[in-house]
Enzyme design. Structure first.
Site, mmCIF file in Angstrom:
data_model
loop_
_atom_site.group_PDB
_atom_site.id
_atom_site.type_symbol
_atom_site.label_atom_id
_atom_site.label_comp_id
_atom_site.label_asym_id
_atom_site.label_seq_id
_atom_site.Cartn_x
_atom_site.Cartn_y
_atom_site.Cartn_z
ATOM 1 N N SER A 1 13.979 20.281 -16.085
ATOM 2 C CA SER A 1 12.826 21.185 -16.080
ATOM 3 C C SER A 1 13.232 22.511 -16.695
ATOM 4 C CB SER A 1 12.320 21.396 -14.651
ATOM 5 O OG SER A 1 11.391 22.463 -14.598
ATOM 6 N N ARG B 1 -5.030 -0.968 -40.043
ATOM 7 C CA ARG B 1 -3.859 -0.320 -40.649
ATOM 8 C C ARG B 1 -3.140 0.573 -39.643
ATOM 9 N NH1 ARG B 1 -3.888 0.274 -46.601
ATOM 10 N NH2 ARG B 1 -5.752 -0.760 -47.422
ATOM 11 N N HIS C 1 0.834 -1.210 0.000
ATOM 12 C CA HIS C 1 0.000 0.000 0.000
ATOM 13 C C HIS C 1 0.872 1.265 0.000
ATOM 14 C CE1 HIS C 1 -3.053 -2.935 1.246
ATOM 15 N NE2 HIS C 1 -2.185 -3.297 2.172
#
Length: 476
Positions: free
Chosen positions: A281, A330, A151
């Site tokens: 960034s 396709r 968890h």
């Protein structure tokens, strides 16, 4: 071609090897290979076809006159007949017998199967290389304790290498699926307009055995052991679903592994490769974003969702043939392969350069191991004459208070100090330190890694050793 849309799977992501498999050259060369195989088989079974005609076709197999085909298609609006015409211009002696008895699905569907098999073999090769890289990583870190998570909450310890085997096992199952589907792929074969082989039965004077042998011969000539037993005009589109199920399953494995890596990078425990001049960034210069894992996860979702297209196509075919499958197939089939090819290259790149920060990992362990050690502490105290029930209650009280200090005040976990200072336990700090060695809490993790590699992974790598050494060049 900067003024029109360019497919990013080609421009940014997939390898040239996979893109070549789905190229026009491969497609139309395969059409011609199939026409040659059909003509050869028909000649061998007694039809009036000469070796000169066959040789003429073979000489021009790879010399595709696209301009003639394009010009013809503008007139007749039929791609197969346009290429029959173009091939006939190059092979005037063979012109009368090209495509004899066949329908469009003969070249279209059989080519799709041949191409998918070639593409699956590339996927297999890249899975083997990924397993090889992960095996090296797992073996290197099989003894390094790390927090296990259930968890995404700290749980019992495992090892870095053991966690990698969880990723590897998924990919191993994917490889088994790739092998199975590749081995079981069969051609449409030579079935005719509604799958009854009526045109071929007419050609061979109602000789059923020759028609059956024709089907087998054509399959053998293009490298297959046989064709599907029955069909309409096309092979059942459940075959497409089976193939893309393998691609979807592999993409699921990729998504799971790269998600784990992204979470571990957030924890600063493990980091994907980051190049010297790479920018994480545009605004935050300090950032090292897990962009490879993010890209792999992003493309994996695309592959997983594409499976729905094949499911819908298979379920909505009418009787012996409808054409609402063509435009969808396709796009869906080639792009699923191209995308999976790309994510496997990314994963090979990631796993070849994973960075492990063992000191951060140990720090995280030491923040949590006091709670995990409590049972061993109780047992040791009982050996020294303590009462288990009373010790259990004292542990509970100390644990709650230590947890409160961490959560409410941001202080270090001082549970072990509290226990050492509590005379009821009869343990000093050295006693307690001996009970919180991380390597004592990893169970059989190290042995499981060794056994898994030796019993499962190394035999696979040995089997496909000639496939090792994929050259991965990430474009962006």
């Amino acid at each position: 071609m900067r003024d029109i849309y360019q497919n990013p799977l080609i421009e940014r992501y997939s390898s040239r090897e996979m893109a070549s498999v789905f190229s026009s050259d491969t497609k139309f060369r395969t059409w011609r290979t199939l026409w040659i195989a059909l003509a050869e088989a028909e000649m061998e079974l007694g039809l009036n076809i000469t070796q000169k005609q066959i040789d003429q076709m073979k000489e021009n197999r790879d010399n595709i006159n696209y301009e003639d085909a394009v010009r013809r298609e503008k007139e007749v609006r039929h791609d197969v007949m346009s290429h029959v015409y173009a091939f006939g211009l190059q092979c005037p002696d063979a012109k009368p017998i090209i495509h004899l008895g066949a329908t469009s699905a003969y070249v279209g569907d059989n080519t799709d199967i041949i191409v998918m098999k070639q593409a699956l073999m590339i996927i297999r090769k890249k899975l083997v290389n990924l397993l090889d890289g992960l095996a090296k990583f797992a073996d290197s870190y099989k003894d390094l304790p790390t927090l296990g998570f259930t968890h995404f909450q700290p749980a019992q310890l495992t090892t870095v290498g053991k966690r990698a085997t969880l990723w590897m096992q998924d990919f191993y199952f994917d490889l088994l699926d790739v092998e199975r589907v590749t081995d079981e792929l069969m051609l449409l074969g030579v079935k005719g307009t509604t799958g009854t082989q009526a045109s071929f039965l007419s050609l061979f004077g109602n000789d059923h055995e020759k028609v059956k042998k024709l089907d087998r011969l054509v399959a053998e000539k293009v490298g297959f052991s046989g064709s599907i037993p029955v069909s309409g005009q096309t092979y059942t589109r459940k075959i497409d679903f089976r193939v893309l199920s393998v691609l979807s399953g592999t993409a699921q494995s990729v998504h799971k592994m790269t998600n784990d890596i992204r979470l571990l990078q957030h924890l600063k425990e493990i980091e994907e490769p980051f190049e010297k001049n790479q920018i994480g960034s545009s605004a935050m210069a300090y950032k090292r974003n897990p962009m490879r894992s993010e890209r792999a996860a992003s493309l994996s979702r695309y592959i997983i969702n594409n499976l729905n297209n094949t499911a819908m196509t298979a379920s909505t075919q009418w009787f012996e043939r409808t054409l609402d499958d063509s435009a969808n197939r396709r796009i869906v089939i080639p792009e699923s392969f191209l995308a999976l090819d790309a994510v496997l290259d990314i994963c090979i790149n990631i796993t070849s350069g994973l960075v492990v920060y063992d000191k951060v990992i140990r720090q995280h362990i030491m923040n949590e191991i006091p709670f995990m050690a409590t049972e061993n502490i109780i047992m040791e105290s009982v050996k020294k004459g303590g009462d288990r029930q009373e010790l259990h209650e004292r542990i509970r009280v100390h644990s709650m208070e230590a947890g409160r200090q961490v959560k409410e005040f941001g202080l270090p976990n001082d549970l072990l100090e509290r226990i050492a200072d509590d005379e009821m336990f009869g343990l000093d700090r050295s006693d307690i330190e001996g009970l919180v060695k991380p390597e004592d809490y990893i169970g059989r993790s190290s042995q499981q890694v060794t056994e898994f590699l030796e019993d499962i992974i190394y035999p696979v790598i040995e089997k496909y050793k000639d496939d090792l050494g994929v050259d991965v060049d990430l474009k962006v």
